[in-house]
Design an enzyme around this catalytic site. Sequence first.
Site, mmCIF file in Angstrom:
data_model
loop_
_atom_site.group_PDB
_atom_site.id
_atom_site.type_symbol
_atom_site.label_atom_id
_atom_site.label_comp_id
_atom_site.label_asym_id
_atom_site.label_seq_id
_atom_site.Cartn_x
_atom_site.Cartn_y
_atom_site.Cartn_z
ATOM 1 C CB ALA A 30 -0.965 -0.010 1.180
ATOM 2 C CG HIS A 35 5.780 3.119 1.702
ATOM 3 N ND1 HIS A 35 4.409 3.208 1.722
ATOM 4 C CD2 HIS A 35 6.134 2.359 2.775
ATOM 5 C CE1 HIS A 35 3.940 2.535 2.757
ATOM 6 N NE2 HIS A 35 4.953 2.014 3.416
ATOM 7 N N GLY A 145 10.988 4.276 8.276
ATOM 8 C CA GLY A 145 10.405 5.587 8.558
ATOM 9 C C GLY A 145 10.422 5.886 10.057
ATOM 10 C CD GLU A 146 13.626 10.108 11.835
ATOM 11 O OE1 GLU A 146 12.978 11.170 12.005
ATOM 12 O OE2 GLU A 146 14.854 10.079 11.680
ATOM 13 C CD GLN A 151 8.357 -0.845 12.246
ATOM 14 O OE1 GLN A 151 7.391 -1.580 12.360
ATOM 15 N NE2 GLN A 151 8.588 -0.173 11.138
ATOM 16 C CB SER A 183 -0.551 6.094 7.983
ATOM 17 O OG SER A 183 -1.060 4.811 8.302
ATOM 18 C CB SER A 184 -0.687 1.755 4.517
ATOM 19 O OG SER A 184 0.624 1.843 4.002
#
Length: 287
Positions: A30, A35, A145-146, A151, A183-184
Amino acid sequence: MTTIARTRAELAARTDPLPGTVALVPTMGALHEGHRALIRHAREIAAHVVVSIFVNPLQFGAGEDLDRYPRTLDADLEVCAAERVDAVFAPAVGEMYPVSNEITVGAGRMGAIAEGASRPGHFDGMLTVVMKLFQIVTPDVAVFGEKDAQQLALIRRMVSDLNLRVEVIGFPTVREPDGLALSSRNRYLSAAERGTALALSRALRAGAGRAGAGSAAVLAAARTVLDEAMKAEPPLDPDYLVLVDPATFEEVAGEYAGPAVLAVAGRVGATRLIDNQPLVLTVPQEV
Ligand code: PAF
């Protein structure tokens, strides 16, 4: 030309060995502008870019959105081709997990706080798949990604604690002009829900604006915005608001001065969103 590999063997046939440095951009597909920014950064720092696209069942809990998570492989492959990605690794679940996992990576205490407290087991599943992707792709660098700050902190910690030979690069969050972090999951939001969701980034900006006044002031300013959004239509249902050390995700409080991350999560309708803002806390000096 972008190669598409559905199996480890196909990937190895294309990439083993590649001359020069290899950057991995792990994704769940997605793909959006956030991205694309990661892929472009990967292109700048490495000779070859591999993008993985895999919706990892291990990092979704019961009742979460595994089944409805957007799967848009054809569009994702077009994005990867346009960004001149060398190889896309898009395995099926059975290719990544041919037998049920006996051995997994444990995220420890760092994986049980903040986002981990709301999503038990999420970070164990995330670290396990990232470890597997590192083993399969053997990249020199990996770009994350920050936006997913906890994560990223956990992946850095896994690399350091387990002596993995990969350099982890964080890339700043990409936002819409009105502040919404890409965000997806944004595609789940109705127009009205999207309006309410803006409170997350507004709260972070309000908090960051008080960084010179200490931790309590940062949290209070952000909390005021979230409280207001709880009265909106549709309302925000806040999950957590924390001010943490960026490396350990331990909460910081009182007179703490130094780098911190203000992280927030909340639900609008059926959609759960997270966001965060790095900041440097200073405590006003008494004169
Ligand atoms: O951030 C994501 O998209 C996922 O958590 C990751 C790192 C690709 C692991 O599944």
